[in-house]
Design a protein around this motif. Sequence first.
Motif, PDB file in Angstrom:
ATOM      1  N   ASN A 146       0.826  -1.205   0.000  1.00  0.00           N
ATOM      2  CA  ASN A 146       0.000   0.000   0.000  1.00  0.00           C
ATOM      3  C   ASN A 146       0.862   1.257   0.000  1.00  0.00           C
ATOM      4  O   ASN A 146       0.535   2.239  -0.676  1.00  0.00           O
ATOM      5  CB  ASN A 146      -0.933   0.014   1.206  1.00  0.00           C
ATOM      6  N   LEU A 147       1.952   1.226   0.740  1.00  0.00           N
ATOM      7  CA  LEU A 147       2.859   2.364   0.779  1.00  0.00           C
ATOM      8  C   LEU A 147       3.486   2.593  -0.592  1.00  0.00           C
ATOM      9  O   LEU A 147       3.573   3.725  -1.064  1.00  0.00           O
ATOM     10  CB  LEU A 147       3.948   2.133   1.831  1.00  0.00           C
ATOM     11  N   LYS A 148       3.894   1.509  -1.238  1.00  0.00           N
ATOM     12  CA  LYS A 148       4.489   1.624  -2.564  1.00  0.00           C
ATOM     13  C   LYS A 148       3.488   2.207  -3.558  1.00  0.00           C
ATOM     14  O   LYS A 148       3.833   3.067  -4.358  1.00  0.00           O
ATOM     15  CB  LYS A 148       4.964   0.252  -3.035  1.00  0.00           C
ATOM     16  N   ALA A 149       2.241   1.775  -3.493  1.00  0.00           N
ATOM     17  CA  ALA A 149       1.205   2.296  -4.387  1.00  0.00           C
ATOM     18  C   ALA A 149       0.969   3.781  -4.134  1.00  0.00           C
ATOM     19  O   ALA A 149       0.804   4.560  -5.079  1.00  0.00           O
ATOM     20  CB  ALA A 149      -0.083   1.503  -4.204  1.00  0.00           C
ATOM     21  N   ASP A 150       0.953   4.186  -2.877  1.00  0.00           N
ATOM     22  CA  ASP A 150       0.759   5.599  -2.550  1.00  0.00           C
ATOM     23  C   ASP A 150       1.925   6.451  -3.053  1.00  0.00           C
ATOM     24  O   ASP A 150       1.718   7.548  -3.571  1.00  0.00           O
ATOM     25  CB  ASP A 150       0.605   5.789  -1.039  1.00  0.00           C
ATOM     26  N   ILE A 151       3.136   5.947  -2.903  1.00  0.00           N
ATOM     27  CA  ILE A 151       4.312   6.688  -3.365  1.00  0.00           C
ATOM     28  C   ILE A 151       4.274   6.863  -4.875  1.00  0.00           C
ATOM     29  O   ILE A 151       4.533   7.951  -5.395  1.00  0.00           O
ATOM     30  CB  ILE A 151       5.607   5.989  -2.910  1.00  0.00           C
ATOM     31  N   ILE A 152       3.918   5.812  -5.600  1.00  0.00           N
ATOM     32  CA  ILE A 152       3.840   5.896  -7.061  1.00  0.00           C
ATOM     33  C   ILE A 152       2.756   6.891  -7.476  1.00  0.00           C
ATOM     34  O   ILE A 152       2.955   7.689  -8.401  1.00  0.00           O
ATOM     35  CB  ILE A 152       3.611   4.499  -7.666  1.00  0.00           C
ATOM     36  N   LYS A 153       1.615   6.862  -6.782  1.00  0.00           N
ATOM     37  CA  LYS A 153       0.528   7.799  -7.092  1.00  0.00           C
ATOM     38  C   LYS A 153       0.987   9.238  -6.913  1.00  0.00           C
ATOM     39  O   LYS A 153       0.776  10.079  -7.788  1.00  0.00           O
ATOM     40  CB  LYS A 153      -0.676   7.513  -6.199  1.00  0.00           C
ATOM     41  N   TRP A 154       1.664   9.545  -5.808  1.00  0.00           N
ATOM     42  CA  TRP A 154       2.122  10.902  -5.559  1.00  0.00           C
ATOM     43  C   TRP A 154       3.227  11.306  -6.514  1.00  0.00           C
ATOM     44  O   TRP A 154       3.330  12.486  -6.882  1.00  0.00           O
ATOM     45  CB  TRP A 154       2.568  11.053  -4.103  1.00  0.00           C
ATOM     46  N   MET A 155       4.061  10.350  -6.941  1.00  0.00           N
ATOM     47  CA  MET A 155       5.104  10.669  -7.913  1.00  0.00           C
ATOM     48  C   MET A 155       4.479  11.105  -9.230  1.00  0.00           C
ATOM     49  O   MET A 155       4.919  12.090  -9.846  1.00  0.00           O
ATOM     50  CB  MET A 155       6.016   9.464  -8.142  1.00  0.00           C
ATOM     51  N   PHE A 156       3.450  10.390  -9.699  1.00  0.00           N
ATOM     52  CA  PHE A 156       2.793  10.772 -10.943  1.00  0.00           C
ATOM     53  C   PHE A 156       2.117  12.129 -10.816  1.00  0.00           C
ATOM     54  O   PHE A 156       2.169  12.952 -11.729  1.00  0.00           O
ATOM     55  CB  PHE A 156       1.799   9.705 -11.393  1.00  0.00           C
ATOM     56  N   LEU A 157       1.469  12.400  -9.691  1.00  0.00           N
ATOM     57  CA  LEU A 157       0.852  13.707  -9.480  1.00  0.00           C
ATOM     58  C   LEU A 157       1.897  14.815  -9.493  1.00  0.00           C
ATOM     59  O   LEU A 157       1.687  15.894 -10.062  1.00  0.00           O
ATOM     60  CB  LEU A 157       0.067  13.719  -8.167  1.00  0.00           C
TER      61      LEU A 157
END
Length: 54
Positions: free
Chosen positions: A24-35
């Motif tokens: 879940n942390l990895k998914a959140d980090i990837i989401k914020w990187m794209f934003l």
Amino acid sequence: MAAESDKKGAGKEDILATKVDLANLKADIIKWMFLFWIGQLASLTAILQIFLRK
């Protein structure tokens, strides 16, 4: 003695991360990187349009 060791280990469950937590942390980090990248691209595009407009 056993009661003391139980008290010391009682809060350990909150500290340890499971595989699900890390996923879940990895998914959140990837989401914020794209934003962040989208924001950077938008601001770079705006700056270039301002400088290249004659």
